[in-house]
Design an enzyme around this catalytic site. Structure first.
Site, PDB file in Angstrom:
ATOM      1  N   ARG A  68      33.139 -22.278 -12.321  1.00 54.74           N
ATOM      2  CA  ARG A  68      32.518 -22.458 -13.641  1.00 54.74           C
ATOM      3  C   ARG A  68      31.697 -23.754 -13.658  1.00 54.74           C
ATOM      4  O   ARG A  68      31.634 -24.473 -12.655  1.00 54.74           O
ATOM      5  CB  ARG A  68      33.586 -22.506 -14.729  1.00 54.74           C
ATOM      6  CG  ARG A  68      34.464 -23.741 -14.623  1.00 54.74           C
ATOM      7  CD  ARG A  68      35.472 -23.805 -15.742  1.00 54.74           C
ATOM      8  NE  ARG A  68      35.922 -25.164 -15.957  1.00 54.74           N
ATOM      9  CZ  ARG A  68      36.947 -25.501 -16.718  1.00 54.74           C
ATOM     10  NH1 ARG A  68      37.627 -24.566 -17.339  1.00 54.74           N
ATOM     11  NH2 ARG A  68      37.283 -26.767 -16.864  1.00 54.74           N
ATOM     12  N   ILE A 104      29.311 -26.901 -13.625  1.00 54.28           N
ATOM     13  CA  ILE A 104      28.274 -27.381 -12.711  1.00 54.28           C
ATOM     14  C   ILE A 104      28.377 -26.671 -11.358  1.00 54.28           C
ATOM     15  O   ILE A 104      27.373 -26.289 -10.761  1.00 54.28           O
ATOM     16  CB  ILE A 104      28.393 -28.918 -12.557  1.00 54.28           C
ATOM     17  CG1 ILE A 104      28.088 -29.609 -13.904  1.00 54.28           C
ATOM     18  CG2 ILE A 104      27.463 -29.435 -11.472  1.00 54.28           C
ATOM     19  CD1 ILE A 104      28.352 -31.106 -13.925  1.00 54.28           C
ATOM     20  N   ALA A 156      34.279 -30.090  -6.872  1.00 50.07           N
ATOM     21  CA  ALA A 156      35.521 -29.952  -7.660  1.00 50.07           C
ATOM     22  C   ALA A 156      35.948 -31.308  -8.189  1.00 50.07           C
ATOM     23  O   ALA A 156      35.962 -32.300  -7.451  1.00 50.07           O
ATOM     24  CB  ALA A 156      36.624 -29.344  -6.801  1.00 50.07           C
ATOM     25  N   GLY A 157      36.278 -31.383  -9.460  1.00 55.41           N
ATOM     26  CA  GLY A 157      36.692 -32.661 -10.028  1.00 55.41           C
ATOM     27  C   GLY A 157      37.415 -32.434 -11.338  1.00 55.41           C
ATOM     28  O   GLY A 157      37.235 -31.413 -11.996  1.00 55.41           O
ATOM     29  N   TYR A 190      39.490 -41.944 -13.251  1.00 55.09           N
ATOM     30  CA  TYR A 190      38.272 -41.174 -12.949  1.00 55.09           C
ATOM     31  C   TYR A 190      37.167 -42.100 -12.416  1.00 55.09           C
ATOM     32  O   TYR A 190      36.510 -41.795 -11.414  1.00 55.09           O
ATOM     33  CB  TYR A 190      37.828 -40.466 -14.237  1.00 55.09           C
ATOM     34  CG  TYR A 190      36.661 -39.533 -14.092  1.00 55.09           C
ATOM     35  CD1 TYR A 190      36.812 -38.278 -13.525  1.00 55.09           C
ATOM     36  CD2 TYR A 190      35.397 -39.894 -14.571  1.00 55.09           C
ATOM     37  CE1 TYR A 190      35.739 -37.398 -13.428  1.00 55.09           C
ATOM     38  CE2 TYR A 190      34.326 -39.023 -14.476  1.00 55.09           C
ATOM     39  CZ  TYR A 190      34.495 -37.778 -13.905  1.00 55.09           C
ATOM     40  OH  TYR A 190      33.423 -36.920 -13.810  1.00 55.09           O
TER      41      TYR A 190
HETATM   42  P1  NAD Z   1      34.652 -28.150 -14.945  1.00 56.63           P
HETATM   43  O1  NAD Z   1      36.010 -28.598 -15.345  1.00 56.63           O
HETATM   44  O2  NAD Z   1      33.896 -27.238 -15.858  1.00 56.63           O
HETATM   45  O3  NAD Z   1      34.733 -27.421 -13.498  1.00 56.63           O
HETATM   46  C1  NAD Z   1      35.441 -27.984 -12.418  1.00 56.63           C
HETATM   47  C2  NAD Z   1      35.852 -26.882 -11.460  1.00 56.63           C
HETATM   48  O4  NAD Z   1      36.604 -27.500 -10.400  1.00 56.63           O
HETATM   49  C3  NAD Z   1      36.759 -25.843 -12.114  1.00 56.63           C
HETATM   50  O5  NAD Z   1      36.321 -24.538 -11.801  1.00 56.63           O
HETATM   51  C4  NAD Z   1      38.119 -26.148 -11.523  1.00 56.63           C
HETATM   52  O6  NAD Z   1      38.971 -24.994 -11.418  1.00 56.63           O
HETATM   53  C5  NAD Z   1      37.744 -26.702 -10.147  1.00 56.63           C
HETATM   54  N1  NAD Z   1      38.835 -27.487  -9.588  1.00 56.63           N
HETATM   55  C6  NAD Z   1      39.575 -28.435 -10.217  1.00 56.63           C
HETATM   56  N2  NAD Z   1      40.539 -28.888  -9.404  1.00 56.63           N
HETATM   57  C7  NAD Z   1      40.412 -28.211  -8.236  1.00 56.63           C
HETATM   58  C8  NAD Z   1      41.133 -28.218  -7.015  1.00 56.63           C
HETATM   59  N3  NAD Z   1      42.200 -29.027  -6.836  1.00 56.63           N
HETATM   60  N4  NAD Z   1      40.738 -27.396  -6.025  1.00 56.63           N
HETATM   61  C9  NAD Z   1      39.679 -26.570  -6.176  1.00 56.63           C
HETATM   62  N5  NAD Z   1      38.955 -26.511  -7.331  1.00 56.63           N
HETATM   63  C10 NAD Z   1      39.330 -27.321  -8.342  1.00 56.63           C
HETATM   64  O7  NAD Z   1      33.840 -29.462 -14.636  1.00 56.63           O
HETATM   65  P2  NAD Z   1      32.262 -29.734 -14.542  1.00 56.63           P
HETATM   66  O8  NAD Z   1      31.833 -30.385 -15.804  1.00 56.63           O
HETATM   67  O9  NAD Z   1      31.545 -28.529 -14.063  1.00 56.63           O
HETATM   68  O10 NAD Z   1      32.262 -30.864 -13.415  1.00 56.63           O
HETATM   69  C11 NAD Z   1      31.943 -30.624 -12.043  1.00 56.63           C
HETATM   70  C12 NAD Z   1      31.862 -31.958 -11.332  1.00 56.63           C
HETATM   71  O11 NAD Z   1      30.885 -32.777 -11.989  1.00 56.63           O
HETATM   72  C13 NAD Z   1      33.156 -32.760 -11.350  1.00 56.63           C
HETATM   73  O12 NAD Z   1      33.309 -33.433 -10.121  1.00 56.63           O
HETATM   74  C14 NAD Z   1      32.936 -33.754 -12.483  1.00 56.63           C
HETATM   75  O13 NAD Z   1      33.730 -34.905 -12.322  1.00 56.63           O
HETATM   76  C15 NAD Z   1      31.467 -34.037 -12.311  1.00 56.63           C
HETATM   77  N6  NAD Z   1      30.799 -34.581 -13.517  1.00 56.63           N
HETATM   78  C16 NAD Z   1      30.643 -33.819 -14.659  1.00 56.63           C
HETATM   79  C17 NAD Z   1      29.987 -34.380 -15.735  1.00 56.63           C
HETATM   80  C18 NAD Z   1      29.729 -33.611 -17.002  1.00 56.63           C
HETATM   81  O14 NAD Z   1      29.071 -34.156 -17.903  1.00 56.63           O
HETATM   82  N7  NAD Z   1      30.187 -32.361 -17.123  1.00 56.63           N
HETATM   83  C19 NAD Z   1      29.505 -35.692 -15.681  1.00 56.63           C
HETATM   84  C20 NAD Z   1      29.695 -36.422 -14.534  1.00 56.63           C
HETATM   85  C21 NAD Z   1      30.325 -35.852 -13.441  1.00 56.63           C
END
Ligand code: NAD
Length: 439
Positions: A209, A211, A281-282, A345
């Site tokens: 899902r 990003i 993943a994060g 984080y």
């Molecule tokens: P999200 O929570 O929508 O998606 C994260 C995905 O990672 C999920 O599908 C989850 O199941 C998967 N995941 C989590 N733990 C896992 C594991 N142990 N093993 C395998 N998969 C795992 O988050 P997002 O907003 O799409 O963020 C994606 C990345 O971008 C992350 O690293 C987040 O820190 C970074 N980020 C996001 C933002 C933002 O504004 N959304 C800003 C800065 C950085």
């Protein structure tokens, strides 16, 4: 993703009463022109002629002064790479100010300089370092979706400059503003403009899902075969993404000891190679530092940081990532600026930036590049959970006055993954609309 507040402020009534509207950003679609309107190329540095001929070869009209254009310009490329004394910076003002005045909506300002880290003469270093302050300030003055970015070249980095200028001119960089990208002298061959990742096998973690799903879509659109990785609990959503991009799904937890080995095994046995790895993943587990418990601290550092170190051991081992491969990590501006309630984080994402810098040097002799993107406020389920007032501030506190889309992060990653981006390594590109946080 659009919430009630966004719907209200962009409603016809709000427009009528004059509520300021964020500009709809020009985003990349295959087949669209590189930029709209002629590109002004000037400055007389060592890359300007090459950039002008390359633009002509891809069908983009160029002019050398704003007056020559006779119309609004789509972009301004100013090459100050040979400036050696601060007095020469006046060229930036003389050439740039009229051009910026004539810039179209969603226009681009790209300045080319020489990387001060590659210079020793004090006046020259001073002059080239000054460009950074000027460009970041121009970015803050531009309106209506226009951006300003700086490319710093080492030596004769012609391929690197061309690749970075192309990225900044195109809609791929819609939400990248006020950034500095350094390019080295690595050379790269021709790539297919429409499918630059054709023949490449890419692994994206956290792809079920947000990003990650968008990274999978954009890499597949650009020609890559995608292995979508996520936890077993996200199995259905993961399968849907993998089917959509005509790739394969791999259910695993990135913190698992065997994760790296399983990724390599899956990519090579099912698709024949492993060329691109995106560590996306994060998770967040926010709490003020004084109340931070061991579980929140440990889980975030394990998922966001230590897992990457561990997976890379297998990925970079024998039979893993091909020579000339690409590793792109997803950091965050929280890793640059810090964020209240996010010591865990912020530490994990700053660690990612350190990892990229150190690892890029170790694998340079194999032609492998290692970079990070640092998203700012991106409209996803993660940011939709932020309390209303904090969310609105995060969304608007940037030069483009809006949140970015997952596609914006994905486009920057796809650019870093291209064979033509061989000259960019060990860097962090912020995809944050020039967020005021950590500016
Ligand atoms: P999200 O929570 O929508 O998606 C994260 C995905 O990672 C999920 O599908 C989850 O199941 C998967 N995941 C989590 N733990 C896992 C594991 N142990 N093993 C395998 N998969 C795992 O988050 P997002 O907003 O799409 O963020 C994606 C990345 O971008 C992350 O690293 C987040 O820190 C970074 N980020 C996001 C933002 C933002 O504004 N959304 C800003 C800065 C950085």
């Amino acid at each position: 993703m659009s919430d009630l507040f966004t719907k209200l402020v962009t409603s016809p009534v709000a427009r009528k009463v004059g509520v300021p509207q964020p500009t709809r950003l020009r985003r990349y679609e295959p087949g669209l022109p590189l930029c709209e309107g002629p590109v002004l190329v000037a400055g007389g540095g060592r890359f300007a002629d090459g950039i002008a001929s390359w633009l002509a070869s891809v069908g983009v009209a160029t002019v050398s002064t704003a007056a020559d254009a006779g119309e609004k310009v789509g972009a301004v490329v100013l090459d100050l790479s040979t400036a050696v004394d601060p007095v020469e910076l006046d060229r930036l003002r003389l050439l740039g100010a009229p051009a910026v005045k004539a810039l179209r909506r969603n226009g681009r300002v790209v300045v080319i300089g020489t990387d001060p880290q590659s210079l020793t003469d004090v006046a020259e270093v001073t002059t080239q370092r000054a460009l950074e302050g000027a460009v970041r300030s121009i970015g803050k003055e531009l309106r209506t979706g226009a951006t300003a970015n700086l490319v710093l070249a080492q030596g004769d980095a012609h391929d690197g400059v061309r690749s970075a200028v192309e990225f900044f001119l195109s809609g791929r960089s819609a939400y990248v503003d006020g950034q500095v990208v350094r390019v080295d002298e690595a050379t790269s061959g021709e790539t297919d403009a429409l499918r630059p990742l054709a023949g490449k096998v890419a692994v994206v973690t956290g792809a079920a899902r947000g990003i990650g799903a968008e990274i999978a879509r954009v890499l597949a659109r650009d020609g890559a075969t995608v292995v979508a990785v996520d936890i077993p609990g996200a199995g259905d959503a993961l399968a849907a993404v993998a089917n959509e991009v005509k790739g394969t799904a791999l259910q695993l937890d990135v913190t698992d000891d065997e994760a790296g080995r399983r990724i390599v095994e899956h990519a090579t046995s099912r698709h024949g190679s492993l060329d691109i790895v995106v560590h996306n993943a994060g998770i967040t587990r926010d709490k003020l530092f004084v109340n931070m418990d061991e579980d929140r601290w440990r889980t975030v550092l394990e998922v966001n940081l230590r897992s990457i170190l561990r997976m890379n051991e297998a990925i970079l081992g024998d039979g893993g990532l091909a020579d000339g491969g690409r590793i792109v990590c997803v950091a965050s501006i929280a890793g640059i600026a810090g964020n209240r309630g996010q010591t865990n984080y912020g530490a994990s994402k700053a660690g990612v930036i350190g990892l990229v810098s150190a690892l890029s040097r170790q694998v340079a002799d194999r032609g492998i590049t290692v970079n990070a993107v640092a998203p700012g406020f991106i409209e996803t389920e993660m940011t939709a959970r932020i309390p209303f007032a904090t969310r609105e501030i995060g969304r608007r506190m940037n030069s483009l006055e809006q949140g970015g889309h997952p596609k914006d992060v994905a486009e920057t990653i796809a650019w870093l993954a291209q064979p033509g981006t061989a000259a960019v390594t060990g860097q962090v590109v912020r995809v944050c609309g020039q967020s005021l946080l950590g500016a």
